[in-house]
Design an enzyme around this catalytic site. Structure first.
Site, PDB file in Angstrom:
ATOM      1  N   GLU A  89       0.843  -1.210   0.000  1.00 56.79           N
ATOM      2  CA  GLU A  89       0.000   0.000   0.000  1.00 56.79           C
ATOM      3  C   GLU A  89       0.869   1.249   0.000  1.00 56.79           C
ATOM      4  O   GLU A  89       0.628   2.187  -0.747  1.00 56.79           O
ATOM      5  CB  GLU A  89      -0.887   0.032   1.259  1.00 56.79           C
ATOM      6  CG  GLU A  89      -2.108  -0.829   1.217  1.00 56.79           C
ATOM      7  CD  GLU A  89      -2.949  -0.667   2.486  1.00 56.79           C
ATOM      8  OE1 GLU A  89      -3.911  -1.415   2.645  1.00 56.79           O
ATOM      9  OE2 GLU A  89      -2.612   0.214   3.320  1.00 56.79           O
ATOM     10  N   GLY A 245     -15.186  47.454  -0.146  1.00 62.38           N
ATOM     11  CA  GLY A 245     -15.056  47.571  -1.593  1.00 62.38           C
ATOM     12  C   GLY A 245     -16.332  48.078  -2.235  1.00 62.38           C
ATOM     13  O   GLY A 245     -17.363  48.270  -1.584  1.00 62.38           O
ATOM     14  N   THR A 252     -19.335  40.035  -0.354  1.00 63.09           N
ATOM     15  CA  THR A 252     -20.136  38.982   0.282  1.00 63.09           C
ATOM     16  C   THR A 252     -19.658  37.607  -0.159  1.00 63.09           C
ATOM     17  O   THR A 252     -19.569  36.676   0.658  1.00 63.09           O
ATOM     18  CB  THR A 252     -21.626  39.169  -0.066  1.00 63.09           C
ATOM     19  OG1 THR A 252     -22.053  40.451   0.383  1.00 63.09           O
ATOM     20  CG2 THR A 252     -22.478  38.099   0.595  1.00 63.09           C
TER      21      THR A 252
END
Length: 584
Positions: A89, A245, A252
């Protein structure tokens, strides 16, 4: 930065995490707790005894599962190296690291990194099984076989293929050099806290990856990292930052991406949207927002507030009891912050508050720790975002490249405009695109104007007049000259220009003078022309050479005209004097 290459779409994975571990050491304790903690966080995790389907060859399915996992958590324990299964593995996991889309994360449970890297101590003892127990036994094999040839087959059956042993050693050495965590050096060996940190690390990485592949969040990854960095999640203080801004500029969206990215770190969280609109929409607007905040942070379905002192006491009680993340979106008045996040002592150590606003003064008055200016989209990012809305892909379809470029040029980096136009033009013919672009030359986009006019409507009357004068008459003027001109008209120009700058309506540069976004210019022109769009003589400001010349030559001036931009119009002095004489 968003790529515009169609090949940049990242591979999708079936599993978020693959767990590699020695079952007899950790299956029923550490790994079981880690597995369930990852699952509870919505992290899709592969653990062999949970996921292997009956009737399938284990090796084949394990290899496929490793390839289909984004992260590989390797739990190194004392007997990990004794299992050829685990080592195979590990070899496959390390091969996957070459893709750069998969990451291995070693956990040193009860062994040290140096033991794994150099195969010493407990790891050496476990690995000895694959080399016949000792180096001397391997070296004596040829001699033994020369003496007793018939012993060769039986003895070598107990030894692993030398090539396998070499690959395993390399994989152990390479994996031990990766960034990982050691239990005994983390939280003094407390497994519960250790597991929590592993889960948080994976969650954080997955959120960053999701930002880079979310079609609606072009260019957001770097912006989110910058905001998260300023929040300093690991520190114990209470931090409050601001994001400011222009309207429609992505404040948002950025705040929401940050919230989604880090909210799992906190005991309570709340994202309060549209604060300006809700608080001013009704007399009980602020109380409604307070109830929402308390409901989110306390996990109570019903919150009852009676008096002004009642709500503040409740909020203090809730916020002091748990580490919280609060986002206050679209704040435009200090009173809103007084009601929702008045004082840092309200909050428990480690809490974070993010405020979005168009008005920098609100953030200054609140004494936030840091203020971020939202950067508008670059041309490359804008093309990518527009294409996703217009074509459902990262680049324009063939034949629409030039038209797409014109749309993006008009949007000038404003995400709102890009999204609206992309959705509007989706599926339309080239002729319809051309008509839409021609229309935008005279009729601004309604959605953008409405968003920007919110900022204009929030100004005092004299500030509105200053903004219209700056946009229509004083574009490019140096600050001192603009102040001189505005003061000669009776305006308080110093504070007026500062307010406009703080509200992201203009920028003031020592090189370029007074500047503003193209859509702010569009908005101001629309306000001046609104009631009489085709009658320049009835506008209170004139800035277009042809309209000014027509008015002066033909004596069309009226008392409505307050300001005329003559600079750089190259009008003949005789024409100007003629108009002045007729006006007098």
């Amino acid at each position: 930065m968003a790529s515009t290459s169609a090949s940049s779409v990242q591979k999708s994975f079936k599993y978020d995490v693959f767990l590699s571990f020695r079952g007899e050491d950790v299956r029923r304790n550490f790994v079981d707790h880690l597995y369930h903690a990852l699952q509870e966080k919505g992290i899709t995790t592969y653990k062999d005894d949970e996921c292997i389907e009956k009737g399938k060859r284990i090796n084949d399915q394990l290899i496929t599962s490793i390839e289909e996992s984004r992260f590989h958590i390797i739990v190194f324990s004392k007997n990990y190296a004794s299992s050829s299964w685990c080592l195979d593995e590990l070899v496959k996991i390390m091969e996957c690291q070459n893709t750069k889309e998969q990451t291995a994360y070693p956990i040193f449970y009860d062994v040290e990194p140096t033991e794994v890297r150099n195969q010493t101590g407990a790891v050496k003892k476990a690995f000895a099984k694959h080399v016949g127990g000792s180096r001397s036994s391997v070296l004596s094999l040829d001699r033994l076989c020369s003496i007793v040839p018939s012993a060769s087959n039986g003895f070598t059956a107990n030894l692993e293929n030398k090539d396998d042993v070499g690959r395993w050693r390399n994989a152990l050495k390479e994996s031990a050099g990766l960034a990982g965590m050691e239990l005994k050096n983390t939280f003094n060996g407390h497994e519960a806290k250790f597991i929590r940190q592993i889960v948080q690390y994976i969650s954080l990485k997955l959120r960053l990856i999701n930002l880079s592949i979310d079609g609606k969040l072009v260019g957001m990854e770097t912006r989110v990292k910058n905001v998260v960095s300023s929040l300093e999640i690991g520190s114990d203080d209470v931090r409050m930052i601001g994001i400011k801004g222009i309207g429609g500029g992505g404040k948002t969206t950025l705040a929401r991406a940050v919230y989604d990215h880090i909210s799992f770190w906190f005991e309570g969280k709340s994202f309060i949207e549209n604060i300006r609109e809700v608080s001013k929409g009704s007399p009980s607007g602020l109380k409604k927002l307070q109830k929402q905040l308390l409901k989110d942070l306390s996990n109570e379905k019903n919150v009852y507030l009676t008096s002004g002192s009642d709500e503040k006491n409740l909020m203090k009680k809730v916020m002091r009891s748990r580490k919280v993340l609060v986002v206050l979106d679209d704040v435009d008045d200090i009173d809103q912050l007084e009601a929702l996040a008045s004082e840092l002592p309200w909050f428990k150590k480690g809490s974070r508050i993010v405020i979005t606003t168009r008005d920098e003064q609100v953030l200054i008055a609140q004494r936030v720790n840091f203020i971020h200016d939202v950067n508008l989209l670059s041309n490359e990012e804008a093309i990518c975002l527009f294409s996703r809305y217009a074509f459902g892909r990262e680049i324009p379809v063939q034949g629409y490249e030039e038209l797409s470029g014109k749309v993006v040029h008009y949007a000038a980096g404003l995400p709102l405009t890009i999204k609206v136009l992309g959705s509007h033009l989706c599926g339309r013919s080239k002729s319809e695109w051309e008509d839409a672009l021609e229309r935008l030359k005279t009729i601004p986009l309604k959605e953008t104007l409405e968003k920007l006019e919110l900022s204009y409507n929030g100004l005092e009357n004299d500030q509105k007049e200053i903004l219209l004068d700056v946009v229509c008459i004083l574009k490019g003027e140096m600050k001192d000259e603009a102040i001189r001109i505005l003061e000669s008209c009776g305006f308080s120009a110093q504070i007026g220009l500062r307010v406009l700058e703080q509200k992201s309506l203009i920028t003031i540069s020592s090189i370029d003078g007074l500047r503003f976004h193209d859509h702010i210019e569009e908005m101001a022109w629309n306000i001046v022309r609104h009631f009489h769009p085709n009658e320049p003589s009835r506008h209170n400001r004139l800035w277009i050479k042809e309209e000014i010349e027509d008015m002066l030559v033909n004596g069309l001036g009226t008392k409505a005209t307050k300001s005329i931009k003559l600079k750089n119009t190259d009008l003949h002095p005789a024409i100007i004097m003629k108009g002045e004489i007729e006006r007098s």
